[in-house]
Design a protein around this motif. Sequence first.
Motif, mmCIF file in Angstrom:
data_model
loop_
_atom_site.group_PDB
_atom_site.id
_atom_site.type_symbol
_atom_site.label_atom_id
_atom_site.label_comp_id
_atom_site.label_asym_id
_atom_site.label_seq_id
_atom_site.Cartn_x
_atom_site.Cartn_y
_atom_site.Cartn_z
ATOM 1 N N LEU A 261 10.070 -7.919 15.319
ATOM 2 C CA LEU A 261 9.744 -6.745 14.506
ATOM 3 C C LEU A 261 10.416 -6.819 13.138
ATOM 4 C CD1 LEU A 261 10.004 -3.958 17.230
ATOM 5 C CD2 LEU A 261 7.926 -4.925 16.243
ATOM 6 N N LEU A 262 11.619 -7.394 13.099
ATOM 7 C CA LEU A 262 12.295 -7.556 11.816
ATOM 8 C C LEU A 262 11.498 -8.489 10.912
ATOM 9 C CD1 LEU A 262 14.994 -6.723 10.405
ATOM 10 C CD2 LEU A 262 15.887 -8.946 11.132
ATOM 11 N N LYS A 263 10.997 -9.572 11.473
ATOM 12 C CA LYS A 263 10.206 -10.511 10.668
ATOM 13 C C LYS A 263 8.924 -9.853 10.170
ATOM 14 C CE LYS A 263 8.224 -15.151 10.606
ATOM 15 N NZ LYS A 263 8.059 -16.428 11.311
ATOM 16 N N VAL A 264 8.262 -9.087 11.023
ATOM 17 C CA VAL A 264 7.051 -8.380 10.597
ATOM 18 C C VAL A 264 7.375 -7.433 9.442
ATOM 19 C CG1 VAL A 264 5.303 -6.707 11.307
ATOM 20 C CG2 VAL A 264 5.911 -8.585 12.830
ATOM 21 N N SER A 265 8.512 -6.757 9.517
ATOM 22 C CA SER A 265 8.895 -5.809 8.471
ATOM 23 C C SER A 265 9.176 -6.508 7.153
ATOM 24 C CB SER A 265 10.132 -5.024 8.916
ATOM 25 O OG SER A 265 9.881 -4.306 10.102
ATOM 26 N N LEU A 266 9.582 -7.771 7.212
ATOM 27 C CA LEU A 266 9.952 -8.506 6.010
ATOM 28 C C LEU A 266 8.800 -9.291 5.410
ATOM 29 C CD1 LEU A 266 13.341 -9.946 7.327
ATOM 30 C CD2 LEU A 266 13.111 -8.282 5.468
ATOM 31 N N GLN A 267 7.717 -9.444 6.139
ATOM 32 C CA GLN A 267 6.665 -10.371 5.740
ATOM 33 C C GLN A 267 6.120 -10.092 4.346
ATOM 34 O OE1 GLN A 267 3.953 -10.039 9.025
ATOM 35 N NE2 GLN A 267 4.678 -11.902 9.998
ATOM 36 N N ARG A 268 5.897 -11.190 3.628
ATOM 37 C CA ARG A 268 5.314 -11.096 2.286
ATOM 38 C C ARG A 268 3.843 -10.737 2.372
ATOM 39 N NH1 ARG A 268 5.055 -16.676 -0.740
ATOM 40 N NH2 ARG A 268 3.999 -17.055 1.207
#
Length: 625
Positions: A261-268
């Motif tokens: 979920l953290l990666k999804v929140s950071l995605q460009r």
Amino acid sequence: MTTARPPLAHALVVAATLLAGACPTPALAGDATPLERAIMASDVDALRQALAQATPSDTDTARPRPLLMRAITRLDAAPPAAREPARDIIRVFVAQARGPLAEPFQSVFGGPIGMPTTWIARIAGERDFALELVGIAPVESRCALLVDMARDGHDGQWENATAGLALVPAPQRASPACRALFDVAVPHARGGRIERLDVLFSAGLRPAPAQAVALLQALPAQDAAKPLLARLVAQTPLDAPLDHAAHWTQTPQPPTLFAFLLKVSLQRIGSPLQAMLAETPAWQAALSAHAPHPQACTQENVSEAAGAWRATVPPDLSAGPATPDPVRIQRQAATRWLVTHCDATRIAALPWPQIIGQGGGDLATVALARHVPLTDPVAAFEAAACVGDAELSLRLLEQVAPDQALARYLGCLPPLEDEASPAAPRAVLSAVLARGADPQARLAGATPLAIAAAFDRDDVARDLRQAGATDQAMSGEAGEFWLARRLLMAAGLATPSLPYQEEAGAETWRSPSQALHLDGSDMPQYAIWESCGGVNCDMAVLRRAGKRWQVILREAGGLETLATRHEGWLDLRVHVRAAAGLYRHTRYRHDGALYRAAACEETDYSAGDGEPVIREVACEAPRTE
């Protein structure tokens, strides 16, 4: 004439044939065994007697399965009012363990083709009987029976299976066998049938973290999906390992749900899930309160954050405060988590100038409090000064040489037209000068005092004089350069590079401006073009009004002055290449305040006969003034 079979009946007959192999339904009753005759007649007493008298060859392991399928076929063929004897036949088989319910039928080709209860549940009106059999199966087998039923592609089977959850004791519902229903639910979620998952949660089932990831990735961008998203985030262990790689189609696989979920929140590159997460309070709360979690401090997540900040375009504040962007706010919160909890050496490599320049100065403050050595502190100082973050600028000033700091400060200095801008706070200038910056050091051919004068910043000029500045000279083409920079800033267009910026080069000194005399006075007006590397670059025409420059025409393309006048000002014509071989020409007249479009025409060279076609067209709506 042959009567067509209903689809289910046809499937049952095919399945019975595949199961029986060399033993299809006898053509003549006399060829059938007593067991087969009892099934065909739905005669329970005859079946019990045949079972009691059967020899081992009649009841070996290869025979009961085809016989049970034949019993199910008979149930399907019976009229609804006459089905009870057929059901009793199946009950006898099950009671005497000659038809194990938790074993799927196998075709002669060796593949499973569904469990008995699944086949029975396919028959219209037989849900209660199928669930009756599930209820008498061993407790540890019931979830497997329901999952097989749910996986069946026939209409109504999902509802049949979930209705059977009441037959599963609560402890068994937490088993992997029962949680497999969430795997079956993934296509339903992807297809927008979100409501089908409600019954699983209502029955007390909870997905494993990897199943939650699969469901999250499948969610469509629908308001109906948001409650499920919130439920998955709130009720799934965020730090449990994702040990089911089959749900993950990309590499590397995230170690935990929180890391995912953290990666999804950071995605460009945005996704529907990212947008919905940004509006999910449960995730925002988890993100702000989550404790250190080393598994989420992956290089992939840090790289994702760096790429997103580099690619994000700062909001345009020229038209007023920007509307809050939930995705941007979420990205900043996710970056804050990384900065707060992850290794300092990884955090140092984040693109701090871009982060600070887009309103992430608080993140830099957190990093500095952790003694993170920000990469390129000079550029970070410049970004802080340009957004008006005086506190952060002063903290970063300790890592910047005074003369470098003064040059970056002057590069952020707004002209008088933009005096409301928070950029370049004077408190920062005072601190830079107090640290020993040379107030006579030139930037792009101009002294600091000359730059302040070129921008009509009398306040800045006073501070410089108090620090000992006396020289107000500009060398070479510096005057044109700083005038062009001011005009571009007044028009809201991109400015030319300064010598310390990466894009600096010969073009730095090329003035993209043209002096005009439109009103007959000695005071020139100017046309200014943004450098865009192509045709139809944005441009503006400005006039001096007191100490300020005012935009009187905003357009794109080439500019021509005409001999005719209106309100004492020369008419203008703008030429724009609209397409290959097609040009648009707009004639502008001054109305006493601004230039307004008066007539428009197109010249079309695409006819092919060598003669252009000229036609009048409606003028486009004026650009924002």
